[in-house]
Design a protein around this motif. Sequence first.
Motif, PDB file in Angstrom:
ATOM      1  N   ASP A 297       0.796  -1.223  -0.010  1.00  0.00           N
ATOM      2  CA  ASP A 297       0.087   0.043  -0.069  1.00  0.00           C
ATOM      3  C   ASP A 297       0.884   1.158  -0.109  1.00  0.00           C
ATOM      4  N   VAL A 298       1.915   1.572   0.991  1.00  0.00           N
ATOM      5  CA  VAL A 298       2.614   2.643   1.046  1.00  0.00           C
ATOM      6  C   VAL A 298       3.265   3.064   0.041  1.00  0.00           C
ATOM      7  N   PHE A 299       3.965   1.911  -0.706  1.00  0.00           N
ATOM      8  CA  PHE A 299       4.432   2.453  -2.119  1.00  0.00           C
ATOM      9  C   PHE A 299       3.627   2.625  -3.306  1.00  0.00           C
ATOM     10  N   ILE A 300       2.509   1.962  -3.341  1.00  0.00           N
ATOM     11  CA  ILE A 300       1.619   2.204  -4.496  1.00  0.00           C
ATOM     12  C   ILE A 300       1.135   3.477  -4.400  1.00  0.00           C
ATOM     13  N   SER A 301       0.940   4.129  -3.042  1.00  0.00           N
ATOM     14  CA  SER A 301       0.485   5.421  -2.957  1.00  0.00           C
ATOM     15  C   SER A 301       1.575   6.461  -2.948  1.00  0.00           C
ATOM     16  N   LEU A 302       2.828   6.174  -2.761  1.00  0.00           N
ATOM     17  CA  LEU A 302       3.775   7.024  -2.915  1.00  0.00           C
ATOM     18  C   LEU A 302       4.091   7.357  -4.437  1.00  0.00           C
ATOM     19  N   GLU A 303       4.088   6.204  -5.244  1.00  0.00           N
ATOM     20  CA  GLU A 303       4.101   6.217  -6.605  1.00  0.00           C
ATOM     21  C   GLU A 303       3.056   7.080  -7.179  1.00  0.00           C
ATOM     22  N   HIS A 304       1.974   6.969  -6.567  1.00  0.00           N
ATOM     23  CA  HIS A 304       0.808   7.846  -7.213  1.00  0.00           C
ATOM     24  C   HIS A 304       0.963   9.294  -6.816  1.00  0.00           C
ATOM     25  N   LEU A 305       1.618   9.737  -5.616  1.00  0.00           N
ATOM     26  CA  LEU A 305       1.800  11.251  -5.394  1.00  0.00           C
ATOM     27  C   LEU A 305       2.859  11.634  -6.241  1.00  0.00           C
ATOM     28  N   ARG A 307       3.825  10.331  -9.222  1.00  0.00           N
ATOM     29  CA  ARG A 307       3.455  10.431 -10.751  1.00  0.00           C
ATOM     30  C   ARG A 307       2.678  11.567 -11.036  1.00  0.00           C
ATOM     31  N   THR A 308       1.705  11.861  -9.959  1.00  0.00           N
ATOM     32  CA  THR A 308       0.969  13.095 -10.127  1.00  0.00           C
ATOM     33  C   THR A 308       1.228  14.304  -9.790  1.00  0.00           C
ATOM     34  N   GLY A 309       2.483  14.527  -9.191  1.00  0.00           N
ATOM     35  CA  GLY A 309       3.012  15.823  -8.713  1.00  0.00           C
ATOM     36  C   GLY A 309       2.505  16.233  -7.606  1.00  0.00           C
ATOM     37  N   GLU A 310       1.429  15.272  -6.877  1.00  0.00           N
ATOM     38  CA  GLU A 310       1.102  15.710  -5.643  1.00  0.00           C
ATOM     39  C   GLU A 310       2.177  16.089  -4.393  1.00  0.00           C
ATOM     40  N   VAL A 311       3.162  15.537  -4.690  1.00  0.00           N
ATOM     41  CA  VAL A 311       4.398  16.086  -3.817  1.00  0.00           C
ATOM     42  C   VAL A 311       5.584  16.540  -4.960  1.00  0.00           C
ATOM     43  N   THR A 312       6.329  17.176  -4.426  1.00  0.00           N
ATOM     44  CA  THR A 312       7.478  17.679  -5.284  1.00  0.00           C
ATOM     45  C   THR A 312       8.705  18.011  -4.450  1.00  0.00           C
ATOM     46  N   ALA A 313       9.674  18.573  -5.308  1.00  0.00           N
ATOM     47  CA  ALA A 313      11.186  18.496  -4.500  1.00  0.00           C
ATOM     48  C   ALA A 313      11.062  19.343  -3.161  1.00  0.00           C
ATOM     49  N   GLY A 314      11.775  18.660  -2.239  1.00  0.00           N
ATOM     50  CA  GLY A 314      11.663  19.384  -1.006  1.00  0.00           C
ATOM     51  C   GLY A 314      10.730  18.803   0.140  1.00  0.00           C
ATOM     52  N   ASP A 315       9.769  17.935  -0.250  1.00  0.00           N
ATOM     53  CA  ASP A 315       8.729  17.651   0.492  1.00  0.00           C
ATOM     54  C   ASP A 315       9.073  16.368   1.238  1.00  0.00           C
ATOM     55  N   ASN A 316       8.660  16.202   2.551  1.00  0.00           N
ATOM     56  CA  ASN A 316       8.918  15.191   3.253  1.00  0.00           C
ATOM     57  C   ASN A 316       7.705  14.314   3.358  1.00  0.00           C
ATOM     58  N   VAL A 317       7.921  12.936   3.298  1.00  0.00           N
ATOM     59  CA  VAL A 317       6.888  11.929   3.397  1.00  0.00           C
ATOM     60  C   VAL A 317       7.066  10.938   4.515  1.00  0.00           C
ATOM     61  N   ILE A 335      11.741  14.115  -1.009  1.00  0.00           N
ATOM     62  CA  ILE A 335      11.376  14.236  -2.368  1.00  0.00           C
ATOM     63  C   ILE A 335      12.832  15.057  -2.722  1.00  0.00           C
ATOM     64  N   LEU A 336      13.661  14.733  -3.739  1.00  0.00           N
ATOM     65  CA  LEU A 336      14.757  15.504  -4.080  1.00  0.00           C
ATOM     66  C   LEU A 336      14.282  16.152  -5.327  1.00  0.00           C
ATOM     67  N   ASP A 337      13.880  15.395  -6.403  1.00  0.00           N
ATOM     68  CA  ASP A 337      13.148  15.971  -7.534  1.00  0.00           C
ATOM     69  C   ASP A 337      12.231  14.943  -8.131  1.00  0.00           C
ATOM     70  N   LEU A 338      11.590  15.555  -8.907  1.00  0.00           N
ATOM     71  CA  LEU A 338      10.365  14.843  -9.855  1.00  0.00           C
ATOM     72  C   LEU A 338      11.198  13.902 -10.948  1.00  0.00           C
ATOM     73  N   PRO A 339      10.634  12.658 -11.116  1.00  0.00           N
ATOM     74  CA  PRO A 339      11.437  11.851 -11.972  1.00  0.00           C
ATOM     75  C   PRO A 339      10.596  11.807 -13.318  1.00  0.00           C
ATOM     76  N   PRO A 340      11.471  11.472 -14.441  1.00  0.00           N
ATOM     77  CA  PRO A 340      10.945  11.844 -15.805  1.00  0.00           C
ATOM     78  C   PRO A 340       9.617  11.058 -15.969  1.00  0.00           C
TER      79      PRO A 340
END
Length: 343
Positions: A297-305, A307-317, A335-340
């Motif tokens: 669950d936790v990594f499925i949700s992280l991937e979604h956040l 991939r959709t840009g709901e978290v961005t560089a500098g965000d702590n999760v 999060i250091l930066d958003l991947p391609p």
Amino acid sequence: MKVEDVYIDSLGVFLPEWASAEQAVADGILDAEIPQSNGLTGAHVGGDIPAMDMAVSAARTALERSKLDIETISSHIHSSVNYQGPVGSYPPGYIMRELALENVPAQNLQQGCNGMLGALEVAIGQMTGAAEAEAVLLTSCENFTAPGADRWNDGFGQSYFFSDGGMAVLLSADEGFAQVRSLNAGVLHALEKWHRGNGGMLEREEPVPTMPERAAQFNETEMPLSEALEKITLFNLDIIHRSLVDADLNASDLAKVIPINMDGRMVEFATMMPLGLPMSRSSFDYGKSVGHVGGADVFISLEHLVRTGEVTAGDNVLLVSQGPGWICTASVVTILDLPPWSV
């Protein structure tokens, strides 16, 4: 523990066809009051897709998204809750064969719904310790479509709906889009019997009570549910607090909290409110539709956040999960930066 030099290089998810709780109610297999109370809206149904093949699909996605070559992977850790194959088979071997992942050690971890964060803990040890692993592949998968199974009503008092899918995490010791800052775990053994029940410790022919039945018996004869829930909440919050301290953060510094996909009331009252955070900072708005995919669950949700840009560089999760025993693991990633592959 404070963690250094462990990065999330990529994530891969496989989720099969989605089924709505509303349709389950219409079909007469779910009481309408249950989704109204727990806030959950659906689950994914794998049907005839073996769980292991969903893990392979997720791993291929993670590898396609990665900068790393498969030859750099120096360890594989698999985790699961439900049926993976015939007794005596070795799930990691199947995944490695399908991926052509050659000559690396592999472990099959059994921590229930805490599986993938438990695997992350093992991987951290491999990457920062004597093994000096450069890259580690974590996988998990579930298919709860089985004779006698009830994905809508077997979820520990309807606190979650069982869901099918696969998840893969590729860790790197060099770089990635996110850095693992801390991880802490523990076992509240006073509640070990909550899941085991009062039965014998030897295999017998007589039917074994289900986990919800065993839990109910424990609450009736040994510890009231209210006392068990209080112990769990305090224990989990202590694990979370230790991970925040090790990451040099306060709860207010968290952009998102990602729990297991379960009853929204449990997420709010056991985690978000004690942290002083609104539900909007949790992943519940997404997780409520996904269902409970074991330890993934936790990594499925992280991937979604991500991939959709709901978290961005500098965000702590904050990632937090639990399992029978009573196990709890909490990890902070930044999060250091958003991947391609993000939007």
